[in-house]
Design a protein around this motif. Structure first.
Motif, PDB file in Angstrom:
ATOM      1  N   ALA A   2       1.882   3.563   3.015  1.00  0.00           N
ATOM      2  CA  ALA A   2       0.337   3.682   2.852  1.00  0.00           C
ATOM      3  C   ALA A   2      -0.224   4.794   2.093  1.00  0.00           C
ATOM      4  O   ALA A   2       0.632   5.903   1.991  1.00  0.00           O
ATOM      5  N   TYR A  33       3.906  -1.782   4.393  1.00  0.00           N
ATOM      6  CA  TYR A  33       3.561  -1.850   2.999  1.00  0.00           C
ATOM      7  C   TYR A  33       4.236  -1.107   1.814  1.00  0.00           C
ATOM      8  O   TYR A  33       4.547   0.116   1.837  1.00  0.00           O
ATOM      9  N   THR A 101       3.321 -12.653   7.543  1.00  0.00           N
ATOM     10  CA  THR A 101       2.177 -12.456   8.450  1.00  0.00           C
ATOM     11  C   THR A 101       1.604 -13.822   8.776  1.00  0.00           C
ATOM     12  O   THR A 101       0.520 -13.576   9.811  1.00  0.00           O
ATOM     13  N   THR A 187      -3.378  -8.603  -1.044  1.00  0.00           N
ATOM     14  CA  THR A 187      -4.103  -7.359  -0.907  1.00  0.00           C
ATOM     15  C   THR A 187      -5.455  -7.394  -1.052  1.00  0.00           C
ATOM     16  O   THR A 187      -5.908  -8.146  -2.095  1.00  0.00           O
ATOM     17  N   SER A 214      -2.714  -9.818   3.753  1.00  0.00           N
ATOM     18  CA  SER A 214      -1.535  -8.863   4.458  1.00  0.00           C
ATOM     19  C   SER A 214      -1.776  -7.662   4.430  1.00  0.00           C
ATOM     20  O   SER A 214      -1.352  -6.854   5.515  1.00  0.00           O
ATOM     21  N   HIS A 215      -2.453  -6.994   3.348  1.00  0.00           N
ATOM     22  CA  HIS A 215      -2.676  -5.432   3.541  1.00  0.00           C
ATOM     23  C   HIS A 215      -4.001  -5.386   3.013  1.00  0.00           C
ATOM     24  O   HIS A 215      -4.557  -5.899   2.163  1.00  0.00           O
ATOM     25  N   SER A 237      -3.604  -7.466   8.532  1.00  0.00           N
ATOM     26  CA  SER A 237      -2.757  -6.857   9.188  1.00  0.00           C
ATOM     27  C   SER A 237      -3.031  -5.241   9.403  1.00  0.00           C
ATOM     28  O   SER A 237      -3.556  -4.727   8.851  1.00  0.00           O
ATOM     29  N   SER A 239      -0.837  -2.940   8.609  1.00  0.00           N
ATOM     30  CA  SER A 239       0.051  -2.389   7.874  1.00  0.00           C
ATOM     31  C   SER A 239      -0.136  -1.184   7.209  1.00  0.00           C
ATOM     32  O   SER A 239       0.538  -0.125   6.782  1.00  0.00           O
ATOM     33  N   ILE A 240      -1.586  -1.030   6.992  1.00  0.00           N
ATOM     34  CA  ILE A 240      -2.181   0.343   6.235  1.00  0.00           C
ATOM     35  C   ILE A 240      -3.218   0.759   7.309  1.00  0.00           C
ATOM     36  O   ILE A 240      -4.029  -0.121   7.669  1.00  0.00           O
ATOM     37  N   GLN A 254      -8.287  -6.279  12.565  1.00  0.00           N
ATOM     38  CA  GLN A 254      -7.003  -5.818  12.247  1.00  0.00           C
ATOM     39  C   GLN A 254      -5.926  -6.835  13.209  1.00  0.00           C
ATOM     40  O   GLN A 254      -6.304  -6.533  14.680  1.00  0.00           O
TER      41      GLN A 254
END
Length: 290
Positions: A2, A33, A101, A187, A214-215, A237, A239-240, A254
């Motif tokens: 990230a 990520y 995800t 993303t 996803s991100h 998600s 992830s970040i 999230q």
């Protein structure tokens, strides 16, 4: 990795090298990520060598990981061969697993969103077609009494940060009239083009528009753009880590990836076979943890 990506990449590489020098028999890098994966091969960047294969930052990062001694990489929603512009991020000597995800997102919608009887899952480009189709099938299995259809925009250059001109491309699939629409993206960066797409879907008759990503990079004024848009809810998600402005946005939710990551790491430690790559309907082989 990230943001700040460069700092985190260097810390990751140095940590892997230190672990190997300390005698670790195996090092697994869990990278939710994978930084630089969207530095795509576009127009030729050399006036001498007219090639699109001179710049592959994601592939170079994979080589660096292999060079410092990592034995395995676990990541989230890496684009697979044939599904994106990156042909391969790692060489054949470095095992890599990608966690989907879709399962977490489908479960969230089933348990937390009161969807209309008519739902259309939309892919904004050809890159996300497979993921969107799998999401549609999984959601349909959990909601058998609902009509859950599918649609996709045809232009491959309709990405999170493409220009607004790409929004005027054709859409293939079912009519969104009087439907709840779920857009599946990889993303969210600035959110500008995603906002334009949602406006188009609402004009086409969509009741509510939801987004699964996803991100969530959410750079610049992305949180403000999404908050003022016609989008009902943005599900991403973790992830970040979200910025302060994104955390304050009431439309952004999230979904935790920790349970999926914990299971795959635990299974790896016990040397069990596990497939969390959501690839049962793909031609990809299932990975066996070593």
């Amino acid at each position: 990795c990230a943001p700040p990506v460069n700092d985190n990449v260097m810390e990751l590489l140095l940590s892997i090298a230190a672990a190997k020098r300390s005698g670790a028999s195996s090092v697994t890098a869990v990278i939710p990520y994978f930084g630089y994966k969207h530095n795509r091969r576009g127009l030729p960047i050399s006036t001498t060598h007219h090639s699109r294969f001179l710049w592959n930052a994601a592939g170079d990062l994979g080589k660096m990981l292999h060079t410092v001694g990592v034995d395995k990489v676990i990541s989230v929603d890496l684009q697979r061969p044939g599904q994106g512009h990156e042909a391969c991020l790692f060489n054949t000597q470095l095992p890599a697993e990608t966690i989907s995800t879709n399962e977490a997102f489908v479960t969230y919608f089933k348990d937390n969103i009161n969807l209309h009887n008519k739902v259309v899952v939309v892919s904004p480009n050809t890159v996300n077609v497979k993921k969107a189709r799998k999401f549609q099938r999984k959601l349909k299995a959990l909601l058998p009494n609902s009509s859950i259809d599918y649609a996709a925009f045809l232009r491959d250059d309709f990405m999170a940060d493409s220009d607004s001109e790409a929004v005027h491309t054709a859409m293939l699939g079912n009519d969104v009239q009087d439907s709840d629409v779920i857009i599946i993206v990889d993303t969210i960066d600035t959110g500008r083009t995603l906002n334009l797409l949602c406006e188009r879907l609402v004009k086409a008759g969509a009741r509510k528009v939801y987004v699964c990503a996803s991100h969530g990079l959410l750079t610049g004024e992305a949180a403000a753009i999404l908050n003022s848009s016609t989008i009902e809810k943005v599900v991403i998600s973790d992830s970040i880590e979200l910025s302060t402005s994104a955390l304050k946005c009431s439309k952004i939710v999230q979904v935790a990836l920790a349970p999926l990551l914990a299971k795959i790491i635990e299974s790896d430690g016990r040397r069990h076979t596990l497939d969390y790559s959501d690839n049962k309907e793909d031609d990809l082989e299932e990975y066996e943890l070593e």
